[in-house]
Design a protein around this motif. Sequence first.
Motif, PDB file in Angstrom:
ATOM      1  N   ALA A 254       2.652  -7.279  -8.176  1.00 11.65           N
ATOM      2  CA  ALA A 254       2.890  -5.892  -8.587  1.00 11.65           C
ATOM      3  C   ALA A 254       4.317  -5.747  -9.098  1.00 11.65           C
ATOM      4  CB  ALA A 254       2.629  -4.940  -7.423  1.00 11.65           C
ATOM      5  N   GLY A 255       5.247  -6.376  -8.405  1.00 13.76           N
ATOM      6  CA  GLY A 255       6.635  -6.347  -8.848  1.00 13.76           C
ATOM      7  C   GLY A 255       6.831  -7.081 -10.161  1.00 13.76           C
ATOM      8  N   VAL A 256       6.176  -8.235 -10.325  1.00 18.85           N
ATOM      9  CA  VAL A 256       6.314  -9.010 -11.559  1.00 18.85           C
ATOM     10  C   VAL A 256       5.798  -8.216 -12.756  1.00 18.85           C
ATOM     11  CG1 VAL A 256       5.539 -11.064 -12.789  1.00 18.85           C
ATOM     12  CG2 VAL A 256       6.200 -11.244 -10.390  1.00 18.85           C
ATOM     13  N   VAL A 257       4.607  -7.627 -12.609  1.00 19.09           N
ATOM     14  CA  VAL A 257       4.021  -6.858 -13.712  1.00 19.09           C
ATOM     15  C   VAL A 257       4.891  -5.651 -14.047  1.00 19.09           C
ATOM     16  CG1 VAL A 257       2.047  -5.447 -14.412  1.00 19.09           C
ATOM     17  CG2 VAL A 257       1.670  -7.622 -13.241  1.00 19.09           C
ATOM     18  N   ALA A 258       5.302  -4.904 -13.028  1.00 20.45           N
ATOM     19  CA  ALA A 258       6.136  -3.725 -13.267  1.00 20.45           C
ATOM     20  C   ALA A 258       7.490  -4.103 -13.846  1.00 20.45           C
ATOM     21  CB  ALA A 258       6.320  -2.951 -11.962  1.00 20.45           C
TER      22      ALA A 258
END
Length: 413
Positions: A254-258
Amino acid sequence: MLDASPEVFLLVTGLLLLATVLAGTLSSRFGVPALIGFLALGMLAGSDGPGGIGFADYQAAQTIGVACLIFILFSGGLDTPWKAVRPVLSPALVLATLGVLISTAVVTVAAVLLLDFSILQGFLLGGVIASTDAAAVFAVLRTQETKLREDVLSLIELESGSNDPMAIFLVGAALALIAAPATPLLSFLPEFALQMILGALFGAGAGYAFTVILKRARLRQGGLFLVVSVAAALLAFGLAGSLGGSGFLAAYLAGVVAGNRDYPNRRQVSQFQDGLAWLAQVVMFLTLGLLVFPHQLPAVALDGLAITAVLMLIARPLSVFVSLAPFRAFDWRAKLFVSWAGLRGAVPIVLATFGIVAGVENAQTMFNIVFFVVLASSIIQGPTIGIAARRLGIDGRGPPGPDQAAKTEDAAA
């Protein structure tokens, strides 16, 4: 302290947080990861130290540790640039899965031969200490002002951020086998695949939804976008975990995508999550330090040193060289450095509480051994990472990897 008035409780908590940060800063000046300072203060504040705070609730510590890891992984994902990690995606994922499995197998054999553990107890110990800690490595490198070759840095970053789910799965499998030894090993493969797939889907979905919400909501109150970022991390973990997926993988992805999408207040969100991740590390290490009884550590010192030696000199190098064998971009120097840079951090200590909560035999001894391994790994490897990078030519001044050399030759042509 737990029975004190709210005012006293909050006062002591504030003092402990401040003192923990100072202790971490002091330890970093000597080239040792800040986690050593955090843990040391926790031990001093515990029932064995002058602080005298009696805390032995492993279930509560496990819950605190899991909650803190969510934000540490989410923040790490936000700071992971896709352009930098894409070239090393395949080797990092192999190292984060096959490498963890190899390390676990080696430590399992060592625990059986050296510690007289049963195979399943050794398997549990191997899974617990299999994952590495990127935050510890980067903190040491920043303190020593060492700049790594970009491909090596990206590999360590992505591997450390993505190897926790594999270690957690192995710990869960070990606990399941201890509870029901007749369980077929192959029965765990579909569960692992489901955890990874659901974790990836929910993580990517939560990260994408987070950016869409911030783009379309037009939040008038400036601080609300920070609340949404906290919700995104928790929802990614909670949705994936409650439906059988890997919550930790979901939080990281989730952090990588955001982090690789544009959205309002992106810089402020990144800074806020970075501060929240540091707070999470402080709280987690302080809590884990309170769990440790220093007078019990000398009894496991020899066992801890033996497992540390096996981990640093056999398990980690073997896992790195085997996992990276198909990838020519990393020569023996890079592989040797990645092997030495495999510091252990909070995750093994948190995972060590799982055995105690589950009532596994020798779980307390295992917890003390894991704690000793983390300390020994940080103290031995931490101050020497910069030296290893310079000696092996991985600090950006040495010979480039094969891919980088090819790019240089093409550019010259």
